[in-house]
Design a protein around this motif. Structure first.
Motif, mmCIF file in Angstrom:
data_model
loop_
_atom_site.group_PDB
_atom_site.id
_atom_site.type_symbol
_atom_site.label_atom_id
_atom_site.label_comp_id
_atom_site.label_asym_id
_atom_site.label_seq_id
_atom_site.Cartn_x
_atom_site.Cartn_y
_atom_site.Cartn_z
ATOM 1 N N ILE A 1 -72.699 -51.138 38.098
ATOM 2 C CA ILE A 1 -71.688 -50.994 37.051
ATOM 3 C C ILE A 1 -72.220 -49.964 36.062
ATOM 4 O O ILE A 1 -73.308 -50.130 35.508
ATOM 5 N N ILE A 2 -71.480 -48.898 35.852
ATOM 6 C CA ILE A 2 -71.896 -47.851 34.928
ATOM 7 C C ILE A 2 -71.436 -48.229 33.524
ATOM 8 O O ILE A 2 -70.265 -48.517 33.294
ATOM 9 N N MET A 3 -72.375 -48.226 32.594
ATOM 10 C CA MET A 3 -72.070 -48.566 31.205
ATOM 11 C C MET A 3 -72.374 -47.354 30.334
ATOM 12 O O MET A 3 -73.464 -46.780 30.410
ATOM 13 N N ASN A 4 -71.421 -46.955 29.533
ATOM 14 C CA ASN A 4 -71.619 -45.858 28.593
ATOM 15 C C ASN A 4 -72.246 -46.427 27.330
ATOM 16 O O ASN A 4 -71.632 -47.232 26.642
ATOM 17 N N LEU A 5 -73.462 -46.019 27.033
ATOM 18 C CA LEU A 5 -74.208 -46.545 25.908
ATOM 19 C C LEU A 5 -74.165 -45.541 24.755
ATOM 20 O O LEU A 5 -74.480 -44.370 24.947
ATOM 21 N N PRO A 6 -73.774 -45.956 23.547
ATOM 22 C CA PRO A 6 -73.751 -45.023 22.424
ATOM 23 C C PRO A 6 -75.171 -44.594 22.034
ATOM 24 O O PRO A 6 -76.133 -45.319 22.285
ATOM 25 N N ALA A 7 -75.279 -43.432 21.426
ATOM 26 C CA ALA A 7 -76.588 -42.908 21.031
ATOM 27 C C ALA A 7 -77.223 -43.745 19.925
ATOM 28 O O ALA A 7 -78.450 -43.876 19.877
ATOM 29 N N PHE B 1 -81.369 -52.133 10.719
ATOM 30 C CA PHE B 1 -81.985 -51.164 11.606
ATOM 31 C C PHE B 1 -80.929 -50.307 12.291
ATOM 32 O O PHE B 1 -79.807 -50.738 12.498
ATOM 33 N N VAL B 2 -81.359 -49.107 12.675
ATOM 34 C CA VAL B 2 -80.571 -48.258 13.556
ATOM 35 C C VAL B 2 -81.422 -48.037 14.800
ATOM 36 O O VAL B 2 -82.587 -47.638 14.702
ATOM 37 N N LEU B 3 -80.831 -48.319 15.952
ATOM 38 C CA LEU B 3 -81.500 -48.121 17.233
ATOM 39 C C LEU B 3 -80.971 -46.841 17.849
ATOM 40 O O LEU B 3 -79.759 -46.674 17.991
ATOM 41 N N HIS B 4 -81.875 -45.935 18.206
ATOM 42 C CA HIS B 4 -81.499 -44.706 18.904
ATOM 43 C C HIS B 4 -81.794 -44.918 20.381
ATOM 44 O O HIS B 4 -82.935 -45.205 20.757
ATOM 45 N N THR B 5 -80.772 -44.797 21.232
ATOM 46 C CA THR B 5 -80.899 -45.182 22.633
ATOM 47 C C THR B 5 -81.263 -44.036 23.567
ATOM 48 O O THR B 5 -81.577 -44.276 24.730
ATOM 49 N N ALA B 6 -81.217 -42.789 23.089
ATOM 50 C CA ALA B 6 -81.568 -41.633 23.912
ATOM 51 C C ALA B 6 -82.947 -41.128 23.486
ATOM 52 O O ALA B 6 -83.496 -41.585 22.482
ATOM 53 N N PHE B 7 -83.512 -40.186 24.244
ATOM 54 C CA PHE B 7 -84.827 -39.647 23.866
ATOM 55 C C PHE B 7 -84.709 -38.891 22.559
ATOM 56 O O PHE B 7 -83.800 -38.101 22.398
ATOM 57 N N PRO B 8 -85.607 -39.128 21.670
ATOM 58 C CA PRO B 8 -86.688 -40.109 21.646
ATOM 59 C C PRO B 8 -86.157 -41.450 21.151
ATOM 60 O O PRO B 8 -85.545 -41.540 20.095
ATOM 61 N N ARG B 9 -86.350 -42.492 21.929
ATOM 62 C CA ARG B 9 -85.843 -43.809 21.559
ATOM 63 C C ARG B 9 -86.695 -44.390 20.437
ATOM 64 O O ARG B 9 -87.919 -44.316 20.475
ATOM 65 N N PHE B 10 -86.019 -44.936 19.435
ATOM 66 C CA PHE B 10 -86.734 -45.526 18.299
ATOM 67 C C PHE B 10 -85.859 -46.528 17.587
ATOM 68 O O PHE B 10 -84.645 -46.568 17.769
ATOM 69 N N LEU C 1 -90.065 -46.209 20.680
ATOM 70 C CA LEU C 1 -89.961 -46.946 21.924
ATOM 71 C C LEU C 1 -90.364 -46.090 23.122
ATOM 72 O O LEU C 1 -90.612 -46.621 24.203
ATOM 73 N N ASP C 2 -90.412 -44.776 22.932
ATOM 74 C CA ASP C 2 -90.908 -43.857 23.955
ATOM 75 C C ASP C 2 -92.316 -43.438 23.580
ATOM 76 O O ASP C 2 -92.616 -43.234 22.401
ATOM 77 N N GLU C 3 -93.163 -43.313 24.578
ATOM 78 C CA GLU C 3 -94.507 -42.817 24.331
ATOM 79 C C GLU C 3 -94.525 -41.319 24.579
ATOM 80 O O GLU C 3 -94.012 -40.850 25.594
ATOM 81 N N PHE C 4 -95.098 -40.576 23.631
ATOM 82 C CA PHE C 4 -95.267 -39.152 23.842
ATOM 83 C C PHE C 4 -96.524 -38.696 23.111
ATOM 84 O O PHE C 4 -96.913 -39.261 22.105
ATOM 85 N N SER C 5 -97.146 -37.679 23.689
ATOM 86 C CA SER C 5 -98.397 -37.171 23.143
ATOM 87 C C SER C 5 -98.121 -36.340 21.895
ATOM 88 O O SER C 5 -96.972 -36.004 21.583
#
Length: 89
Positions: A13-19, A33-42, A54-58
């Motif tokens: 099932i494809i779900m469209n998730l808001p940013a 809180f505001v959740l950002h669902t695309a890169f960079p997730r936070f 929520l994403d790990e990056f160097s």
């Protein structure tokens, strides 16, 4: 952003998730809180300006994506302000 979720008969099932999403919790009554669902997730605490990544990056990745990160955080604040204006109306 799209997410594929399998249901009980293994059909995707494809779900469209808001940013951006607003989140709160009764245990943290003074925080919202505001959740950002695309890169960079936070997760951004708009009352304290704290960000939980929520994403790990160097450090190099952060430097290379500084514009994207800045736009995403700025977008989170803009989203929050617009949502609060909608509640006031």
């Amino acid at each position: 952003m799209y997410i594929c979720q399998l249901n009980n008969i293994n059909k995707c099932i494809i779900m469209n998730l808001p940013a951006y999403l607003i989140a709160d919790n009764s245990a943290l009554k003074d925080d919202i809180f505001v959740l950002h669902t695309a890169f960079p997730r936070f997760l951004l605490n708009v009352n304290t300006d704290e960000i939980e990544w929520l994403d790990e990056f160097s450090k190099k990745d952060a430097e290379e994506n500084a514009d994207i990160i800045e736009q995403a955080v700025s977008g989170a604040y803009d989203f929050f302000e617009k949502e609060m204006e909608n509640y006031e109306e």
